[in-house]
Design a protein around this motif. Structure first.
Motif, mmCIF file in Angstrom:
data_model
loop_
_atom_site.group_PDB
_atom_site.id
_atom_site.type_symbol
_atom_site.label_atom_id
_atom_site.label_comp_id
_atom_site.label_asym_id
_atom_site.label_seq_id
_atom_site.Cartn_x
_atom_site.Cartn_y
_atom_site.Cartn_z
ATOM 1 N N GLN A 1 -42.681 78.297 -34.067
ATOM 2 C CA GLN A 1 -41.325 77.725 -34.446
ATOM 3 C C GLN A 1 -40.585 78.544 -34.975
ATOM 4 O OE1 GLN A 1 -43.701 74.529 -36.489
ATOM 5 N NE2 GLN A 1 -41.694 73.408 -35.897
ATOM 6 N N GLN A 2 -41.028 79.673 -35.941
ATOM 7 C CA GLN A 2 -40.134 80.645 -36.485
ATOM 8 C C GLN A 2 -39.648 81.694 -35.526
ATOM 9 O OE1 GLN A 2 -42.445 82.424 -39.593
ATOM 10 N NE2 GLN A 2 -43.292 80.542 -40.452
ATOM 11 N N ILE A 3 -40.437 82.184 -34.563
ATOM 12 C CA ILE A 3 -40.284 83.016 -33.721
ATOM 13 C C ILE A 3 -38.994 82.566 -32.515
ATOM 14 C CG2 ILE A 3 -40.974 84.286 -31.577
ATOM 15 C CD1 ILE A 3 -43.333 84.523 -33.512
ATOM 16 N N THR A 4 -39.216 81.270 -32.229
ATOM 17 C CA THR A 4 -38.137 80.846 -31.379
ATOM 18 C C THR A 4 -37.176 80.506 -32.095
ATOM 19 O OG1 THR A 4 -39.171 78.511 -31.728
ATOM 20 C CG2 THR A 4 -39.812 79.870 -29.522
ATOM 21 N N ALA A 5 -36.974 79.971 -33.181
ATOM 22 C CA ALA A 5 -35.650 79.681 -33.948
ATOM 23 C C ALA A 5 -34.784 81.157 -34.416
ATOM 24 C CB ALA A 5 -36.121 79.172 -35.256
#
Length: 401
Positions: free
Chosen positions: A107-111
């Motif tokens: 989630q952090q990486i895609t955001a």
């Protein structure tokens, strides 16, 4: 942002007696430390039940509302510490690219990847402290531009390169030390440098190397401000260097005490472990006559199930202490009382966590502005995904004629 920095700076200095302490150690005293200077605040704290303390610890918005009467400027500071979130593109990664990435990290990486892509400048990427190159996979796959992934651990470079090659992504892993002067050669002007949660001086080094090389853009999500090479914080910007606010390595940990709320089991384990550690400290002081705190190493959570006596024997072995005969029930009760004093104290310190983090982030922002960058500050994901959700987005401005 300079005006916001100065306001937060002055507020932190004005109230430093309310945040410059360690709740763990201050809980040794039976009284609150602000009885003379803030009697009404202390009265409010003293009347809180254990249940109310536990609720306020996990509900920062309600805590701030409750504390506003005691801090007239809190609303203004809160507004200055609130950062807008971005409406960003949605990235749907193929199962191949997302393979092996843990859920919350994904989630952090895609955001962050979405923000980097929306604010991209240059013709290539530098992924600083890349790990296995998870963020680089997103950037290479979505932009079709090459990524240089710089990482210290050789094994992670090998794993990352193998995965990138299997995915036919234009990624080149470089093993190197961020603090080595030779790392500067990987920065060049027509490049976008990114760092997701590079710790402390690692992301500071990215900022320093990036500004020296006049990279086209930087996207930085700071983390672990206390992981620095010096014993005290070395300010970057002129306003922060001129400030009377000087932060120790221990004080740099305060913003990091914001955590993502875990489940009931995680909360119970934390409470139990802290009670054990606080009680063990009391035994060391009272029974062994030790004046200094004895730091106990990390313990597997499963070991806590063996009980307090077993924890003490394990800790004593770890620290090579000659362990006395102890009334474990008595000290465990004292440890629990001390735990709730610690939690009561930490409620006050909690409202200073984000302003302290903003002071540190604004220092980085102002430094980038000094070096000719236009800088925006966003939150790139929700706090439940990570409390370290601030993103510094810097773009090199064209020189004025």
């Amino acid at each position: 942002m300079q005006a916001q920095f100065h306001f937060i700076n002055d507020w932190l200095l004005e109230n430093e007696d309310l945040w410059r302490f360690e709740p763990f150690h201050r809980s040794l005293a039976n009284t609150l430390p602000w009885q003379a200077s803030h009697p009404e605040l202390c009265n409010w704290l003293s009347l809180l039940s254990h249940q109310q303390i536990a609720q306020l610890k996990t509900q920062p918005e309600i805590l701030e509302e409750q504390l506003k009467p005691f801090f007239p400027s809190l609303s203004i500071v809160k507004d200055m510490a609130d950062v807008a979130s971005l409406n960003k593109r949605q990235i749907s990664l193929s199962s191949m690219i997302s393979n092996g990435i843990p859920g919350r990290k994904l989630q952090q990486i895609t955001a962050m990847g979405a923000v980097c892509l929306d604010h991209h400048a240059g013709d290539s990427w530098l992924e600083w402290c890349a790990g296995k190159g998870y963020l680089g996979r997103v950037l290479a796959g979505e932009s079709q531009q090459p990524v240089t992934s710089f990482e210290y651990q050789h094994a992670l470079c090998e794993e990352g390169q193998k995965a990138a090659d299997e995915l036919n992504l234009a990624m080149s892993f470089v093993q190197g030390d961020a603090f080595d002067e030779r790392s500067k050669r990987f920065f060049h002007p027509n490049q976008h440098a990114v760092a997701l949660h590079a710790c402390g001086d690692l992301h500071v080094r990215l900022i320093q190397n990036g500004t020296s090389a006049n990279v086209a853009a930087m996207s930085i999500a700071p983390c672990c401000y206390h992981l620095i090479q010096d014993e005290a914080y070395q300010a970057l910007s002129i306003p922060a260097q001129q400030s009377k606010l000087k932060l120790s390595k221990k004080e740099l940990r305060i913003p990091l005490q914001q955590t993502v709320t875990g489940g009931e089991r995680v909360k119970r384990q934390r409470e139990q472990e802290m009670i054990y550690r606080l009680a063990f400290d009391l035994i060391c002081r009272e029974q062994l006559q030790l004046q200094e705190y004895v730091p106990v190493p990390s313990i597997k959570k499963s070991q806590l199930n063996a009980g307090f006596a077993a924890f003490c024997r394990w800790a004593a072995t770890q620290k090579s202490l000659c362990w006395p005969k102890v009334d474990y029930d008595r000290f465990e009760t004292l440890g629990e009382e001390r735990f709730w004093r610690m939690e009561r104290l930490s409620l006050v310190q909690q409202i200073f966590q984000r302003p302290l983090e903003m002071w540190l982030v604004y220092d980085r922002v102002l430094f980038l502005q000094q070096h000719g960058y236009h800088v925006d500050l966003f939150t790139f994901c929700e706090r439940r995904v990570t409390p370290r959700n601030l993103l510094i987005q810097a773009r090199k401005m064209a020189p004025t004629k």
